[in-house]
Design an enzyme around this catalytic site. Structure first.
Site, PDB file in Angstrom:
ATOM      1  N   ARG A  17       0.817  -1.216   0.000  1.00 14.56           N
ATOM      2  CA  ARG A  17       0.000   0.000   0.000  1.00 14.56           C
ATOM      3  C   ARG A  17       0.854   1.271   0.000  1.00 14.56           C
ATOM      4  NH1 ARG A  17      -5.017  -1.817   3.940  1.00 14.56           N
ATOM      5  NH2 ARG A  17      -6.392  -2.485   2.248  1.00 14.56           N
ATOM      6  N   LYS A  39     -18.701 -18.107   2.371  1.00 15.87           N
ATOM      7  CA  LYS A  39     -20.160 -18.164   2.476  1.00 15.87           C
ATOM      8  C   LYS A  39     -20.853 -17.448   1.332  1.00 15.87           C
ATOM      9  CE  LYS A  39     -19.928 -16.282   6.470  1.00 15.87           C
ATOM     10  NZ  LYS A  39     -20.341 -15.597   7.685  1.00 15.87           N
ATOM     11  N   GLY A  49      -9.175  -9.044  -0.969  1.00 12.29           N
ATOM     12  CA  GLY A  49      -9.461 -10.096   0.004  1.00 12.29           C
ATOM     13  C   GLY A  49      -8.533 -11.280  -0.090  1.00 12.29           C
ATOM     14  N   GLY A 101     -12.563  -4.764   1.404  1.00  9.84           N
ATOM     15  CA  GLY A 101     -13.950  -4.320   1.580  1.00  9.84           C
ATOM     16  C   GLY A 101     -14.394  -3.368   0.484  1.00  9.84           C
TER      17      GLY A 101
HETATM   18  N1  LIG Z   1     -14.851 -25.405   1.250  1.00  9.58           N
HETATM   19  C1  LIG Z   1     -14.631 -24.486   2.208  1.00  9.58           C
HETATM   20  N2  LIG Z   1     -15.071 -24.691   3.454  1.00  9.58           N
HETATM   21  C2  LIG Z   1     -14.847 -23.784   4.415  1.00  9.58           C
HETATM   22  N3  LIG Z   1     -14.219 -22.610   4.224  1.00  9.58           N
HETATM   23  C3  LIG Z   1     -13.773 -22.362   2.988  1.00  9.58           C
HETATM   24  C4  LIG Z   1     -13.953 -23.285   1.928  1.00  9.58           C
HETATM   25  N4  LIG Z   1     -13.401 -22.751   0.828  1.00  9.58           N
HETATM   26  C5  LIG Z   1     -12.871 -21.559   1.176  1.00  9.58           C
HETATM   27  N5  LIG Z   1     -13.092 -21.314   2.475  1.00  9.58           N
HETATM   28  C6  LIG Z   1     -12.623 -20.166   3.248  1.00  9.58           C
HETATM   29  O1  LIG Z   1     -13.107 -18.961   2.727  1.00  9.58           O
HETATM   30  C7  LIG Z   1     -12.313 -17.932   3.271  1.00  9.58           C
HETATM   31  C8  LIG Z   1     -12.323 -16.739   2.369  1.00  9.58           C
HETATM   32  O2  LIG Z   1     -13.636 -16.323   2.208  1.00  9.58           O
HETATM   33  P1  LIG Z   1     -14.017 -14.841   1.863  1.00  9.58           P
HETATM   34  O3  LIG Z   1     -13.634 -13.944   2.972  1.00  9.58           O
HETATM   35  O4  LIG Z   1     -15.437 -14.852   1.484  1.00  9.58           O
HETATM   36  O5  LIG Z   1     -13.108 -14.515   0.610  1.00  9.58           O
HETATM   37  P2  LIG Z   1     -12.423 -13.147   0.236  1.00  9.58           P
HETATM   38  O6  LIG Z   1     -11.646 -12.696   1.432  1.00  9.58           O
HETATM   39  O7  LIG Z   1     -11.558 -13.413  -0.936  1.00  9.58           O
HETATM   40  O8  LIG Z   1     -13.538 -12.210  -0.081  1.00  9.58           O
HETATM   41  C9  LIG Z   1     -10.946 -18.520   3.462  1.00  9.58           C
HETATM   42  O9  LIG Z   1     -10.537 -18.333   4.797  1.00  9.58           O
HETATM   43  C10 LIG Z   1     -11.123 -19.999   3.149  1.00  9.58           C
HETATM   44  O10 LIG Z   1     -10.497 -20.863   4.076  1.00  9.58           O
HETATM   45  O1  LIG Z   2      -7.488  -2.647   5.371  1.00  6.62           O
HETATM   46  C1  LIG Z   2      -8.491  -2.073   4.948  1.00  6.62           C
HETATM   47  O2  LIG Z   2      -9.575  -2.716   4.443  1.00  6.62           O
HETATM   48  P1  LIG Z   2      -9.604  -4.271   3.942  1.00  6.62           P
HETATM   49  O3  LIG Z   2      -9.096  -5.148   5.062  1.00  6.62           O
HETATM   50  O4  LIG Z   2     -11.058  -4.517   3.641  1.00  6.62           O
HETATM   51  O5  LIG Z   2      -8.748  -4.372   2.686  1.00  6.62           O
HETATM   52  C2  LIG Z   2      -8.577  -0.575   4.879  1.00  6.62           C
HETATM   53  O6  LIG Z   2      -7.415   0.037   5.355  1.00  6.62           O
HETATM   54  C3  LIG Z   2      -9.814  -0.093   5.623  1.00  6.62           C
HETATM   55  O7  LIG Z   2      -9.675  -0.385   6.992  1.00  6.62           O
HETATM   56  P2  LIG Z   2     -10.977  -0.526   7.901  1.00  6.62           P
HETATM   57  O8  LIG Z   2     -11.722  -1.766   7.461  1.00  6.62           O
HETATM   58  O9  LIG Z   2     -10.461  -0.601   9.310  1.00  6.62           O
HETATM   59  O10 LIG Z   2     -11.838   0.710   7.674  1.00  6.62           O
END
Ligand SMILES: Nc1ncnc2c1ncn2[C@@H]1O[C@H](COP(=O)(O)OP(=O)(O)O)[C@@H](O)[C@H]1O
Ligand SMILES: O=C(OP(=O)(O)O)[C@H](O)COP(=O)(O)O
Length: 540
Positions: free
Chosen positions: A174, A335, A491, A514
């Site tokens: 970043r 989910k 993510g 996010g």
């Molecule tokens: N089949 C599964 N059963 C349980 N958890 C899973 C499965 N596939 C992926 N995950 C979990 O999903 C999580 C990520 O989900 P999510 O936060 O929705 O994705 P992102 O952060 O990319 O948006 C990971 O921690 C991973 O371990």
């Molecule tokens: O790390 C951040 O967001 P992210 O974890 O969703 O990528 C940003 O710095 C925003 O932080 P915040 O979710 O505490 O407002």
């Protein structure tokens, strides 16, 4: 109707230097529809647990029902030994993220004119030609040396980087991403007042000070950055007054004041009083209506977008609303409930939708399949069915994995085997997509010209169940090399791409988890909305 080249073709933005122009329309290719389905139980991570890498899995009783999936003949049911057991390598959910573009950009490029476009998603258009309203935001690239020389510029960046216990930066992505905008301002004789948050402090908290960032910032900028111990007040005002043209003053963590997150106008006014104009380059925080991201714009004119913010919008909005086709979206993660908005929004735009991760078991179960003790959201079964129907109605080729890697427990050293999605035994849970699914997904991806990916295909934190996710990451890297636009939507998918070591070849890797999710859901980001509109609106 003439469809102009999307904004992201504008190579004048230093962050778009690698963008490949694309043809405006193309036929939509429909690949065979393979809908699979199963059953399961709750496995939930709270946001906090996720950030710590903690996983929980509730056991479940499985009901046995019919399978709507073509049974996969080649799936093996033998115990897998492709990956060494043990080594529960948890990748913490950090804002790591290497960018998919070259960090070093020639200074001459910084003087370019760029206009950020935001396209509102009507959701009603037919796919090949999209008439979308465009709202252009003024960019820092629109500001000339005459606008900037000697001016005090308040730059809001997202320098929320991970630090270890010794306060060392463990991922500077970043910081590197913020550099082009700051360099542009320096090169044009501005006085840069740099602001960011770090973490989620409650009041003044030394471990969330921005001081550890000064050496790296100074190194990347090639000048000594001055650090203030506060972000408002007389001491800060003195430092601003002594700032030379081309100098950079880093303010202390703006979240040390609770007024920041509350977006209190008086606090925003104090921040604004330090400067003459405002640049928001904090994409990762653009979904927050805080004093330094939104409130401050009411007191500073002009208020413009930085190069990073612009590039994120160009890809996550521009490339997604007017993609080179065929356009595939890959959605995974834990989910379905956390991705409903994204799936619904992408169904309006994509030609192919590939689903993976924990959410698939809710889809399987909705179709009457038995899913053992896999993760299932019982209250989302109807939703899963309606999403499948929606995909069909819209002519989107939605693919669910035809085979899965199942485990006898939620652990890195679990026994595992590959089974057709229609044959998950009681007591076993699906933790990854299987090899047949990878092949089918790869074949589908081979037909595409744009791919966006959000969410891992399995529990990639465990090496044994990272194979499907890593295969997709490698495939996207391969496609990137062939000119396909590949966008990683923040993510855990970014962490997965990092793990495989292919982040640098992707067209775009988002710096905001996010924020990117909200953009993909079609939401407007308050930090962007608040910025001035470009002088010349763009009709797309
Ligand atoms: N089949 C599964 N059963 C349980 N958890 C899973 C499965 N596939 C992926 N995950 C979990 O999903 C999580 C990520 O989900 P999510 O936060 O929705 O994705 P992102 O952060 O990319 O948006 C990971 O921690 C991973 O371990
Ligand atoms: O790390 C951040 O967001 P992210 O974890 O969703 O990528 C940003 O710095 C925003 O932080 P915040 O979710 O505490 O407002």
């Amino acid at each position: 109707m003439i469809e102009p080249e999307p904004q992201l073709n504008d190579k004048k933005n230093p962050l778009n230097a690698h963008f490949q122009p694309h043809s405006s329309t193309s036929s939509i290719l429909y690949i065979s529809r393979t809908l699979c389905f199963c059953r399961t139980h709750p496995h939930t991570h709270t946001d906090k647990e996720k950030r710590k890498g903690i996983h929980t899995m509730a056991s479940a009783t499985a009901s046995h029902t019919l399978c709507g999936i073509p049974t996969t003949s080649s799936s093996s049911s033998s115990t897998t030994n492709r990956v060494s057991p043990h080594s529960a390598r948890f990748l913490l959910k950090t804002p790591l993220r290497r960018l998919g573009f070259a960090g070093a950009v020639a200074d001459s490029l910084f003087t370019s004119h760029v206009a950020t476009r935001l396209r509102s998603f009507s959701g009603s258009s037919s796919k090949p030609v999209r008439a979308v309203v465009s709202m252009a935001k003024k960019s820092v690239g629109d500001l000339t040396a005459a606008d900037l020389k000697g001016k005090k510029v308040f730059v809001r960046a997202d320098l929320n980087v991970p630090l270890d216990d010794a306060q060392n930066i463990t991922d500077d992505t970043r910081i590197r991403a913020a550099i082009p905008t700051i360099k542009h301002l320096i090169a044009n004789g501005a006085k840069v007042i740099l602001s960011s948050h770090l973490g989620r402090p409650k009041g003044v908290t030394p471990k969330y000070s921005l001081s550890p960032l000064v050496p790296r910032l100074s190194e990347l900028l090639g000048i000594q950055v001055v650090k203030a111990d506060d972000c408002i007040g007389p001491e800060v005002e003195k430092l601003v007054a002594s700032l030379p043209e081309g100098g950079v003053l880093l303010l202390e963590n703006v979240r040390f004041y609770k007024e920041e997150e509350k977006n209190e106008p008086e606090f925003a006014k104090k921040l604004a009083a330090l400067a003459d104009l405002y640049v928001n380059d904090a994409f990762g925080t653009a979904h927050r209506a805080h004093a330094s991201t939104e409130g401050v714009t009411k007191f500073l004119k002009p208020s413009v977008a930085g190069f990073l913010l612009q590039k994120e919008l160009d890809y996550l909005v521009g490339a997604v609303s007017t993609p080179k086709r065929p356009f595939a979206a890959i959605v995974g993660g834990s989910k379905v409930s956390s991705k409903i908005g994204v799936i619904e929004s992408l169904l309006e735009k994509c030609d192919i939708l590939l689903l993976g991760g924990g959410m698939i078991f809710t889809f399987y179960k909705a179709q009457g399949l038995s899913v053992g003790s896999s993760l299932v959201e019982e209250d989302k079964l109807d939703l899963a069915t309606s999403l499948l129907e929606k995909a069909k109605a819209k002519g989107v080729s939605l693919l669910l994995p035809s085979d899965v890697v199942i485990a006898d427990k939620f652990a890195p050293d679990a026994n595992s085997k590959i089974v057709p999605a229609s044959a998950i035994p009681d007591g076993w849970m699906g933790l990854d997509i299987g090899p047949d699914s990878v092949k089918t997904f790869n074949d589908a991806l081979d037909t595409t010209k744009t791919v966006i990916w959000n969410g891992p295909m399995g529990v990639f934190e465990f090496d044994k169940f990272a194979v499907g996710t890593e295969a997709i990451a490698k495939k996207l890297a391969d496609l990137s090399g062939k000119g396909v636009t590949t966008i990683i939507g923040g993510g855990d998918s970014v962490a997965a791409v990092e793990k495989v070591g292919v982040a640098n070849v992707m067209s775009h890797i988002s710096t905001g988890g996010g924020a990117s999710l909200e953009l993909l859901e079609g939401k407007e980001l308050p930090g962007v909305i608040a910025l001035d509109e470009a002088d010349t609106p763009v009709a797309v």
